[in-house]
Design a protein around this motif. Structure first.
Motif, mmCIF file in Angstrom:
data_model
loop_
_atom_site.group_PDB
_atom_site.id
_atom_site.type_symbol
_atom_site.label_atom_id
_atom_site.label_comp_id
_atom_site.label_asym_id
_atom_site.label_seq_id
_atom_site.Cartn_x
_atom_site.Cartn_y
_atom_site.Cartn_z
ATOM 1 N N GLY A 267 47.864 36.053 -21.832
ATOM 2 C CA GLY A 267 48.400 37.403 -21.856
ATOM 3 C C GLY A 267 47.535 38.380 -21.096
ATOM 4 N N ALA A 268 47.991 39.624 -21.066
ATOM 5 C CA ALA A 268 47.249 40.663 -20.366
ATOM 6 C C ALA A 268 46.042 41.097 -21.191
ATOM 7 N N ASP A 269 45.111 41.793 -20.532
ATOM 8 C CA ASP A 269 43.917 42.361 -21.163
ATOM 9 C C ASP A 269 42.981 41.311 -21.736
ATOM 10 N N VAL A 270 43.037 40.095 -21.235
ATOM 11 C CA VAL A 270 42.083 39.064 -21.658
ATOM 12 C C VAL A 270 40.772 39.293 -20.898
ATOM 13 N N LYS A 271 39.682 39.488 -21.633
ATOM 14 C CA LYS A 271 38.385 39.753 -21.039
ATOM 15 C C LYS A 271 37.410 38.618 -21.340
ATOM 16 N N LEU A 272 36.396 38.505 -20.477
ATOM 17 C CA LEU A 272 35.358 37.497 -20.652
ATOM 18 C C LEU A 272 33.986 38.161 -20.609
ATOM 19 N N LEU A 273 33.125 37.734 -21.532
ATOM 20 C CA LEU A 273 31.719 38.086 -21.448
ATOM 21 C C LEU A 273 31.045 37.135 -20.465
ATOM 22 N N PRO A 274 29.809 37.409 -20.008
ATOM 23 C CA PRO A 274 29.162 36.524 -19.030
ATOM 24 C C PRO A 274 29.204 35.068 -19.476
ATOM 25 N N ALA A 275 29.604 34.185 -18.569
ATOM 26 C CA ALA A 275 29.731 32.762 -18.906
ATOM 27 C C ALA A 275 29.651 31.935 -17.632
ATOM 28 N N ALA A 276 29.233 30.685 -17.781
ATOM 29 C CA ALA A 276 29.233 29.711 -16.687
ATOM 30 C C ALA A 276 30.014 28.505 -17.146
ATOM 31 N N LYS A 315 33.691 8.742 -10.785
ATOM 32 C CA LYS A 315 33.070 9.954 -11.299
ATOM 33 C C LYS A 315 33.215 11.057 -10.269
ATOM 34 N N ALA A 316 34.051 12.047 -10.611
ATOM 35 C CA ALA A 316 34.275 13.159 -9.698
ATOM 36 C C ALA A 316 33.079 14.095 -9.739
ATOM 37 N N PRO A 317 32.743 14.707 -8.616
ATOM 38 C CA PRO A 317 31.620 15.648 -8.614
ATOM 39 C C PRO A 317 31.907 16.850 -9.503
ATOM 40 N N GLY A 318 30.911 17.310 -10.233
ATOM 41 C CA GLY A 318 31.075 18.442 -11.118
ATOM 42 C C GLY A 318 31.106 19.749 -10.351
ATOM 43 N N SER A 319 31.750 20.745 -10.948
ATOM 44 C CA SER A 319 31.834 22.063 -10.341
ATOM 45 C C SER A 319 31.323 23.088 -11.341
ATOM 46 N N LEU A 320 30.639 24.098 -10.846
ATOM 47 C CA LEU A 320 30.081 25.138 -11.696
ATOM 48 C C LEU A 320 30.536 26.491 -11.183
ATOM 49 N N ILE A 321 31.136 27.276 -12.066
ATOM 50 C CA ILE A 321 31.545 28.630 -11.708
ATOM 51 C C ILE A 321 30.886 29.595 -12.671
ATOM 52 N N LYS A 322 30.611 30.775 -12.193
ATOM 53 C CA LYS A 322 29.963 31.795 -13.001
ATOM 54 C C LYS A 322 30.911 32.971 -13.151
ATOM 55 N N MET A 323 31.116 33.395 -14.416
ATOM 56 C CA MET A 323 31.989 34.520 -14.702
ATOM 57 C C MET A 323 31.129 35.717 -15.050
ATOM 58 N N PRO A 324 31.183 36.797 -14.263
ATOM 59 C CA PRO A 324 30.378 37.979 -14.570
ATOM 60 C C PRO A 324 30.905 38.707 -15.801
ATOM 61 N N ALA A 325 30.153 39.645 -16.301
ATOM 62 C CA ALA A 325 30.551 40.408 -17.479
ATOM 63 C C ALA A 325 31.830 41.192 -17.214
ATOM 64 N N ASN A 326 32.655 41.300 -18.274
ATOM 65 C CA ASN A 326 33.909 42.066 -18.225
ATOM 66 C C ASN A 326 34.890 41.520 -17.197
ATOM 67 N N SER A 327 34.820 40.213 -16.939
ATOM 68 C CA SER A 327 35.804 39.585 -16.052
ATOM 69 C C SER A 327 37.179 39.679 -16.681
ATOM 70 N N ASN A 328 38.198 39.801 -15.846
ATOM 71 C CA ASN A 328 39.545 39.933 -16.372
ATOM 72 C C ASN A 328 40.346 38.657 -16.136
ATOM 73 N N LEU A 329 41.622 38.747 -16.462
ATOM 74 C CA LEU A 329 42.514 37.600 -16.350
ATOM 75 C C LEU A 329 42.585 37.071 -14.924
#
Length: 366
Positions: A267-276, A315-329
Motif C-alpha cells: 500500500g501507499a505510505d510504506v516507509k523504511l528505516l535504514p536497512a541493508a 549457487k547464485a551470487p549474492g546481492s546487497l542493497i542499502k535502503m537509506p532512512a525514510n525510504s518510500n515505496l
C-alpha cells in the motif's frame, strides 16, 4: 531472468498517485456504515436430495431418512435397505435471510452433502424446513440443484471440473414468516462503520450533525438523535443520512502477503528505516535415471532395474542493497527490482524487514 517484480512496481506507482485524489473525493455514508441492529439471519436444515444417477451416499442415516420420508408420505416399507442405494443423499441446507424479509419472499439456498456422496449433479432437494438458531421454522426449501460442474468416474479414472458435492438452488426457499427488524431505540439510531476509523467516524458525526444531533461514541459508531418530525418516519430520515457524503481517509500503511499464490500488495505510505538487504539463492537439482542391468547369456544372473541420480548445486551470487532512512515505496520496489527479486523471495525479505523493525507498516499474511 525476466523481472517479475516489474508488475509490482507499476502497481506501486499507481498507489502513489491515487491518495491525493482520494482525499478530495466524496463517499456516501451508506457505502461506509450500516444501521446497528439491521442485519441478516442465518438458517440451516437437514434434508434429502433424490434423483441421483448412482452418485448418492450409502450411509445408514440416509437409508433411515428415506424410510421416514416415505412413512410421512403414507408409504410403509419393512427395511431401509429396500430402497435403491446411491439414488439419494443426506444434505445440509443453509441460507441467509436479508433484513425486513416478508412472508412469501424467495431466497437462495446452498445444499452440501453430508456423507460419502460422489456428486449431487442432477439431484432434486425434497421439501426441507430451515430453522433459525432459536429453533423457529423460518423458511421451506425445495427444488432442482445447480451444481455448476461435472464429476465423472469410469474405469478407475476420474475427471472433475468443479466441486459437485455442493450446489445452489436460486430462489429455492420461501419465507414462511415475517422477519421483524427493529430500527434503533425510541429516539435514536446508531451508525456502525464497516471498519474502525477514528478520523472517519468523527467526520461522519460532523456531517450528520447538519441534519440531526450526532455524537461519535467510539472508533466505529455514531449515535444520532431522531428529530421529532421523523419519529414516525424513520425510513425517510435514514435515507437522508445514508445519501450524505463525507471525505474518506487514507488507509493505514499495510503490506498484504499471500504465501500460497506468491502475491504481494504494497500500500501507499510504506516507509523504511535504514536497512541493508542481501539476496542470493542456492538451487539444488536432483535428476533420476532409470537403467537396466542385463547379464550376458552365459551368466546365471537376472535382469534387474535400478536407479541412478545426478545431483547439481548452483549457487547464485549474492546481492546487497542499502535502503537509506525514510525510504518510500518507490525506493523499495526499485531497489528489489534491480536485483531481480521474485515474488517468493520478496515475501521473505518483507518478513525479515518487519522483524528487524525497518518496515514501518502493518504486515498482513493471508
Amino acid at each position: 531472468m525476466k523481472k517479475i517484480i516489474t508488475i509490482a512496481l507499476m502497481l506501486a506507482m499507481l498507489s502513489w498517485t491515487i491518495p491525493c485524489q482520494a482525499i478530495e473525493a466524496s463517499v456516501r455514508i451508506m457505502d461506509l456504515a450500516h444501521i446497528k441492529g439491521v442485519r441478516e439471519n442465518q438458517l440451516v436444515g437437514y434434508g434429502l436430495v433424490v434423483g441421483l444417477p448412482g452418485t448418492g451416499d450409502n450411509s445408514r442415516s440416509t437409508q433411515i431418512t428415506n424410510k421416514m420420508l416415505l412413512r410421512n408420505l403414507g408409504t410403509v416399507i419393512d427395511q431401509e435397505n429396500y430402497i435403491q442405494k446411491g439414488a439419494s443423499a443426506a444434505v445440509i441446507v443453509t441460507a441467509t435471510v436479508p433484513p425486513f424479509s416478508k412472508n412469501g419472499d424467495k431466497i437462495d439456498v446452498t445444499v452440501s452433502a453430508m456423507a460419502d456422496c460422489k456428486s449431487l449433479e442432477g439431484g432434486v432437494l425434497v421439501q426441507t424446513i430451515l430453522k433459525a438458531p432459536n429453533g423457529e421454522a423460518v423458511a421451506v426449501a425445495q427444488g432442482p440443484l445447480s451444481v455448476g460442474g461435472i464429476n465423472k468416474i469410469a474405469g478407475g479414472s476420474s475427471a472433475r471440473t468443479a466441486i459437485t458435492t455442493s450446489g445452489r438452488i436460486p430462489g429455492g426457499a420461501i419465507i414462511e414468516r415475517d422477519i421483524y427488524t427493529e430500527i434503533g431505540d425510541e429516539n435514536s439510531i446508531t451508525l456502525c462503520l464497516d471498519k474502525s476509523d477514528y478520523t472517519l467516524v468523527s467526520r461522519i458525526a460532523k456531517t450528520v450533525s447538519r441534519l440531526a444531533p450526532s455524537q461519535a461514541v467510539d472508533g466505529s459508531s455514531v449515535r444520532v438523535e431522531i428529530p421529532q418530525r421523523f419519529l414516525n418516519d424513520r425510513v425517510t430520515f435514514i435515507s437522508l443520512i445514508e445519501n450524505m457524503e463525507v471525505s474518506p481517509t487514507l488507509e493505514k500503511a499495510k503490506v498484504v502477503v499471500n504465501e500460497r499464490t506468491g502475491t504481494v500488495v504494497i500500500g501507499a505510505d510504506v516507509k523504511l528505516l535504514p536497512a541493508a538487504v542481501a539476496h542470493g539463492n542456492i538451487t539444488v537439482t536432483v535428476t533420476s535415471h532409470n537403467e537396466v542391468s542385463q547379464p550376458n547369456s552365459f551368466a546365471n544372473g537376472a535382469t534387474v532395474g535400478f536407479e541412478n541420480a545426478d545431483i547439481e548445486i548452483n549457487k547464485a551470487p549474492g546481492s546487497l542493497i542499502k535502503m537509506p532512512a525514510n525510504s518510500n515505496l518507490n525506493d523499495l520496489v526499485t531497489a528489489l527490482n534491480s536485483i531481480g527479486v521474485a515474488p517468493v523471495d520478496l515475501i521473505s525479505i518483507l518478513q525479515a524487514l518487519k522483524k528487524s523493525g525497518s518496515l514501518q507498516a502493518e504486515l498482513i499474511i493471508i
